[in-house]
Design a protein around this motif. Sequence first.
Motif, PDB file in Angstrom:
ATOM      1  N   TYR A  69     -31.781 -13.720 -16.887  1.00 13.24           N
ATOM      2  CA  TYR A  69     -32.400 -14.886 -17.525  1.00 13.24           C
ATOM      3  C   TYR A  69     -33.849 -14.614 -17.900  1.00 13.24           C
ATOM      4  CZ  TYR A  69     -28.315 -17.025 -15.350  1.00 13.24           C
ATOM      5  OH  TYR A  69     -27.027 -17.318 -14.967  1.00 13.24           O
ATOM      6  N   ASN A 120     -31.786 -11.765 -20.848  1.00 10.94           N
ATOM      7  CA  ASN A 120     -32.891 -12.620 -21.316  1.00 10.94           C
ATOM      8  C   ASN A 120     -32.370 -13.949 -21.861  1.00 10.94           C
ATOM      9  OD1 ASN A 120     -35.698 -12.927 -21.539  1.00 10.94           O
ATOM     10  ND2 ASN A 120     -35.667 -12.391 -23.714  1.00 10.94           N
ATOM     11  N   LEU A 121     -31.403 -14.497 -21.164  1.00  9.91           N
ATOM     12  CA  LEU A 121     -30.784 -15.751 -21.588  1.00  9.91           C
ATOM     13  C   LEU A 121     -31.764 -16.913 -21.441  1.00  9.91           C
ATOM     14  CD1 LEU A 121     -28.351 -17.555 -22.351  1.00  9.91           C
ATOM     15  CD2 LEU A 121     -27.697 -17.511 -19.922  1.00  9.91           C
ATOM     16  N   ALA A 134     -30.214 -15.133 -26.587  1.00 16.12           N
ATOM     17  CA  ALA A 134     -29.852 -14.128 -25.586  1.00 16.12           C
ATOM     18  C   ALA A 134     -29.580 -12.816 -26.290  1.00 16.12           C
ATOM     19  CB  ALA A 134     -28.621 -14.553 -24.786  1.00 16.12           C
ATOM     20  N   HIS A 155     -29.109  -9.285 -30.461  1.00 19.38           N
ATOM     21  CA  HIS A 155     -29.923 -10.422 -30.017  1.00 19.38           C
ATOM     22  C   HIS A 155     -29.765 -11.531 -31.042  1.00 19.38           C
ATOM     23  CE1 HIS A 155     -33.178 -12.595 -28.047  1.00 19.38           C
ATOM     24  NE2 HIS A 155     -33.591 -12.903 -29.277  1.00 19.38           N
TER      25      HIS A 155
END
Length: 221
Positions: A69, A120-121, A134, A155
């Motif tokens: 995340y 990297n949600l 994300a 992405h």
Amino acid sequence: MRLTRSLFVLFVSIGLLAVGCATGGSAPRVDSAGLVRIASKEPGDLFAHPSRSMDDYDDILLGDVTVTYSPRQAPLSELDTQRLRMSAYEVVTTQIPAAGQLSVSKPGPCTVKLEVQIANLEFPEEGARGTGSATMTMLFKDSLSGDPLVRYSQHRDLALGSAQDPNLKRLQSTLEIVAVDMRSHFRHALPLNATGARKDNGCKGVIGAVRKQAREAAARK
């Protein structure tokens, strides 16, 4: 000494220029695992091992689905995480037919492991514009050594949600879009390059044969 050093720099520069010309004007882009980027006009980034081919393998093992995340995003609940994993398996086997057709339940010398990574949600804040984003990655690795063979990453903004479980629905829909794009890359952009290098392990190159059939079927349409 200064003149000698200058000549050395000049010769190195000429050598690098020659390599660039021989490879179409620029050196290939290589990621941290040594995979080389395959150029494509389609969305996302496709990388493959420069000398080892997944077309030499026979089976695909569905591996882990991992989620990380952004710093300000609270994690999904354990229940939603489990539901996401189950949804990911369904999406992958539906949208990438070879993953379902050649699926096995354990690693082996002729088996490629497919992992799904959501990184990297970030979901949208309540009442804010946008849908969140994300980075989604599908990684094919040797199931025994863990060596990476093919990686596809994209992405993107998350898809629209629904009234019920909007964030989970966003993830599921987005993963499906990425899997469809991966299927296109898998079929058209990734070169068919079975080498026979794993014959001593008893591998027949079934993945390569299936990919070839899919490419030929697509060309006939």
